[in-house]
Design an enzyme around this catalytic site. Sequence first.
Site, mmCIF file in Angstrom:
data_model
loop_
_atom_site.group_PDB
_atom_site.id
_atom_site.type_symbol
_atom_site.label_atom_id
_atom_site.label_comp_id
_atom_site.label_asym_id
_atom_site.label_seq_id
_atom_site.Cartn_x
_atom_site.Cartn_y
_atom_site.Cartn_z
ATOM 1 N N ASP A 2 7.962 -6.867 -0.552
ATOM 2 C CA ASP A 2 6.846 -7.781 -0.343
ATOM 3 C C ASP A 2 7.356 -9.200 -0.550
ATOM 4 O OD1 ASP A 2 5.267 -5.652 0.071
ATOM 5 O OD2 ASP A 2 4.203 -5.736 -1.830
ATOM 6 N N ASP A 121 -2.708 2.191 7.015
ATOM 7 C CA ASP A 121 -3.079 2.580 5.654
ATOM 8 C C ASP A 121 -4.236 3.557 5.780
ATOM 9 O OD1 ASP A 121 -1.219 0.805 4.653
ATOM 10 O OD2 ASP A 121 -2.665 -0.836 4.455
#
Lengths: 242, 196
Positions: A2, A121
């Site tokens: 990230d 997701d």
Amino acid sequence: MDVKDGRTVKGVNFVDLRDAGDAVELAAYYAEQGADELVFLDITATHEKRKTLVELVQKVAKELNIPFTVGGGISTPEDVGVLLNAGADKVSINSAAVRNPQLISDLAKRFGSQCVVLAVDAKCIDGNWEVYLNGGRLPTGIDLFEWIVKAEQLGAGEILITSMNHDGTKNGFANETLAEISEMVNIPVIASGGAGNMEHFADTFIEGKADAALAASVFHFKEIEIPELKKYLKAKNIPVRI
Amino acid sequence: MKKQNIVIIDYDAGNIQSVKYAFERLGITPIVSKDKAVIRNADKVIFPGVGEASWAMNSLKENDLIDLIPELKQPVLGICLGMQLMCESTEEGNTKALGIFPVSVKRFTNEQKVPHMGWNQLDDLKGGLLNGIKPSEFSYFVHSYYVPLIEETIASCDYIVPFSAALQKDNFYACQFHPEKSGDVGVKVLKNFINL
């Protein structure tokens, strides 16, 4: 990995790096350890700061001799063009594709399916797998399996599936669902969410029929070291590059 | 590393940055150009390519490069789609290609996932461009079409069917995999090409 404002965030805690937030140095470290591909997810909130992502992609591409994918906040073919020109091999799209599925085919036509990774997701509630946005906070009402079949038809080149039920649990990947998806589509499926030990990786390749497995924190915290993991997988007769 | 003038052919077909960066890591700054004189005067030429074959051939045509490439006398390295365009023709978009290698490029059947994407092993290595690479070492592939095994095959790979991972005929070299993305194996290929 990230990244925010061009730097890695979230628990990267290496003692042997000069600067744990330096995404380029971290990328080079993982490449040297034997990672086969890297994924950078930009979590920069503001649009203005996205320029730093492009600069980061350029630096990574200069340094790295393995493929890497960049995702986070990509919503137009122009965004993708800039990232690919900076040296990214693939881009991953998520929310923008849910809001505008046409984006998948626009990107596939313009840049080729091979660089279009659809990230999904998903969360399972009462046996129903549903697509979620915003890291699992926003339900869409879209069925996971239908979405993936549609995305393949539109031209997605790879599917990166994160099970929100498994993510962060360290109890293994969503193998049953992954296997079902992997048999349904004719494009590679990347398993994400749930890696806790080396056995989980073997399980997701064998039971989950995954083509690749993605993990972050187990590597960042050195709970699993990549060379050791690859040796383990090889001993289980799973073909890996060593 | 030998100082030399390496030119990457720029015909708007895909990501050539990575190829450029790969040479820069080896201490060589390639020139990226579509200028015929620049290409003709290079010590070595890289013919990259990512994308769709008929579109790429069209782009070569628009840049007036179709006749130039097969006539080049210096070492030329085709990469991925570049290699496929060096063949007679390709099933992708039923495209007539440059005709350097006497073979037609075919599409993989859907018996397994297509594109063939990821790391796979090289075998039947015939030196030259592949010097120092051991059988079964891995390189990185992304492609839906393949070149069958022919006399000019200098490395093979197996996915659905055995196919050519690298080719050579006279001064023309080509690899289906991406040396710029194939870790240490790719570095060896690029160094071998530089040292030709």
